[in-house]
Enzyme design. Structure first.
Site, short mmCIF file in Angstrom:
data_model
loop_
_atom_site.label_atom_id
_atom_site.label_comp_id
_atom_site.label_asym_id
_atom_site.label_seq_id
_atom_site.Cartn_x
_atom_site.Cartn_y
_atom_site.Cartn_z
N ARG A 57 -19.68 -10.12 -10.07
CA ARG A 57 -18.95 -11.31 -10.58
C ARG A 57 -20.18 -12.55 -10.56
O ARG A 57 -20.77 -12.68 -9.41
CB ARG A 57 -17.90 -11.88 -9.90
CG ARG A 57 -16.55 -11.06 -10.48
CD ARG A 57 -15.28 -11.47 -9.64
NE ARG A 57 -15.31 -11.35 -8.25
CZ ARG A 57 -14.29 -11.79 -7.40
NH1 ARG A 57 -13.61 -12.69 -7.92
NH2 ARG A 57 -14.48 -11.84 -6.07
N ASP A 58 -20.29 -13.38 -11.40
CA ASP A 58 -21.29 -14.58 -11.54
C ASP A 58 -20.68 -15.27 -10.05
O ASP A 58 -19.49 -15.51 -9.95
CB ASP A 58 -21.03 -15.21 -12.48
CG ASP A 58 -22.46 -16.10 -12.98
OD1 ASP A 58 -23.28 -16.14 -11.90
OD2 ASP A 58 -22.50 -16.99 -13.77
N GLY A 99 -8.14 -1.86 -7.52
CA GLY A 99 -7.70 -2.78 -8.64
C GLY A 99 -7.92 -4.47 -8.40
O GLY A 99 -6.82 -4.88 -8.25
N ASN A 154 -20.88 -5.15 -4.83
CA ASN A 154 -21.40 -5.68 -3.45
C ASN A 154 -20.02 -5.26 -2.42
O ASN A 154 -20.22 -5.85 -1.41
CB ASN A 154 -21.50 -7.27 -3.47
CG ASN A 154 -20.28 -7.90 -4.28
OD1 ASN A 154 -19.59 -7.36 -5.33
ND2 ASN A 154 -19.44 -9.00 -3.48
N SER A 155 -19.25 -4.61 -2.87
CA SER A 155 -18.31 -4.26 -2.10
C SER A 155 -18.73 -3.08 -1.00
O SER A 155 -19.76 -2.65 -1.14
CB SER A 155 -17.09 -3.47 -2.83
OG SER A 155 -17.60 -2.37 -3.23
N TYR A 211 -10.81 3.51 -8.40
CA TYR A 211 -10.51 3.65 -7.13
C TYR A 211 -9.99 2.56 -6.36
O TYR A 211 -9.84 2.42 -5.42
CB TYR A 211 -11.65 4.27 -6.22
CG TYR A 211 -12.95 3.09 -6.22
CD1 TYR A 211 -12.87 2.30 -4.93
CD2 TYR A 211 -13.83 3.14 -7.09
CE1 TYR A 211 -13.97 1.82 -4.82
CE2 TYR A 211 -14.79 2.09 -6.77
CZ TYR A 211 -14.77 1.47 -5.73
OH TYR A 211 -15.90 0.52 -5.81
N TYR A 247 0.67 -1.23 0.11
CA TYR A 247 0.08 0.05 -0.14
C TYR A 247 0.75 1.29 0.07
O TYR A 247 1.95 1.09 0.68
CB TYR A 247 -0.87 0.14 1.28
CG TYR A 247 -2.01 0.81 1.09
CD1 TYR A 247 -3.10 0.22 0.17
CD2 TYR A 247 -2.34 2.05 1.86
CE1 TYR A 247 -4.43 1.28 -0.12
CE2 TYR A 247 -3.51 2.67 1.62
CZ TYR A 247 -4.62 2.14 0.75
OH TYR A 247 -5.49 2.92 0.51
N LYS A 280 -18.54 -7.90 5.27
CA LYS A 280 -17.41 -7.46 6.09
C LYS A 280 -17.01 -8.06 7.46
O LYS A 280 -17.93 -7.90 8.09
CB LYS A 280 -17.44 -5.96 5.97
CG LYS A 280 -16.03 -5.24 6.23
CD LYS A 280 -16.20 -3.67 6.21
CE LYS A 280 -16.14 -3.25 4.46
NZ LYS A 280 -14.76 -3.58 3.77
#
Length: 311
Positions: free
Chosen positions: A152-153, A223, A129-130, A221, A30, A306
């Site tokens: 994603r599936d 990757g 969904n994040s 924002y 990071y 989360k």
């Protein structure tokens, strides 16, 4: 616990989430790395126990969240300089407060700062969904902005679609669907998006760009695919799309002298929370001693919940 200095605040941490950036910091990948030895965690909420004699803005009993990244929130107690903390109302749910300073702020800024969106406009985003994705859906909904949400599936897709629709998503599609002619049907009922939010990279970006209006903006924002953003030359030449990046940490640095913008954003988000228009992301609460299991769970693929450490 260190001795309380005149400008310090003694905080009892209440709850802190595990975000992808926290894992990246531990991995050393990071852009900000805390000097070692360091405590993990960039986000969370705590209760003020005691303040130094020069502290004016905070008092015992107040709730606080980190003003910047790198605070080290995965702990039970901490002593921090007053300027490293932001006061938040203690009448919002603890999980909302614990997850307030990163994802909802990122969603709020990206919706506000890149395109002048008005009710009826639309936005497309991947990783819907994040934590940021869920906040984008809710903040957009409260502002009358339509969302096209890409995920994603996965084995439990219908369940996920149902959950995102319940949050206020207008359309939920899979990465594969982005390439199909049926996408045209979506844009019969809503305009093509002027803003695309990209947290994945790679092929997902290229496919999302196809649906952006001419002169639209894509903001990257994250990757998650660990692949570069790939853009066809034609998108630049014939559709004049703009590609931008966003990092909440940098925004905070740029606005350290502009407390009005920070306060305005926090007030707007807390108002949405109080009105029930912005909820915490789907969470799994884990006692601090089970942190290993929580860290492991947060790095698994297709995680829609989360992990929140209860301190």
């Amino acid at each position: 616990v260190p001795k309380l200095g005149d400008s310090d605040v003694h905080v009892k941490m209440l709850a802190a989430p595990i975000n992808p950036a926290d894992i990246n910091m531990i991995q050393g990948t990071y852009p900000i790395l805390s000097p070692l030895p360091a405590v993990g965690g960039n986000e969370g909420v705590g209760e003020v126990l005691e303040v130094g004699r020069r502290v004016t803005a905070l008092k015992a009993g107040d709730w606080v969240i980190p003003a910047n990244a790198g605070l080290g929130t995965w702990r039970t107690r901490g002593v921090f300089p007053e300027e490293m903390l932001l006061k938040v109302p203690a009448d919002i749910p603890v999980l909302c407060a614990a997850t307030l300073s990163v994802n909802p702020c990122t969603a709020f800024r990206m919706l506000a700062d890149f395109e002048r969106l008005v009710p009826g406009d639309s936005v497309i985003q991947n990783a819907a969904n994040s934590g940021v994705g869920q906040a984008v859906i809710q903040i957009a909904r409260a502002s009358g902005i339509k969302t096209v949400n890409v995920v994603r599936d996965r084995p439990d897709l219908p369940k996920l679609v149902e959950r995102l629709m319940a949050l206020g998503a207008d359309h939920v599609v899979t990465e594969e669907m982005l390439r199909k002619p049926e996408m045209k049907d979506i844009f019969k009922s809503i305009p093509r998006p002027r803003l695309a939010l990209n947290c994945v990279g790679g092929k997902s970006t290229t496919e999302m760009l196809r649906h952006l209006q001419p002169k639209g903006t894509m903001v990257t924002y994250g990757g998650m695919a660990k692949q570069p953003v790939m853009v066809p030359v034609s998108a630049f030449i014939f559709r004049d799309v703009r590609l931008r990046g966003f990092w909440m940490t940098q925004w905070r640095k740029d606005h350290t002298q502009d407390q009005e913008s920070v306060a305005g954003m926090m007030d707007a988000l807390c108002r949405l929370i109080r009105q029930g228009q912005l909820t915490a992301p789907a969470c799994t609460e884990v006692p601090l001693q089970d942190y290993r299991a929580a860290l492991e769970a947060s790095t698994k693929p297709f995680v829609s919940s989360k992990q929140i450490l209860l301190l």
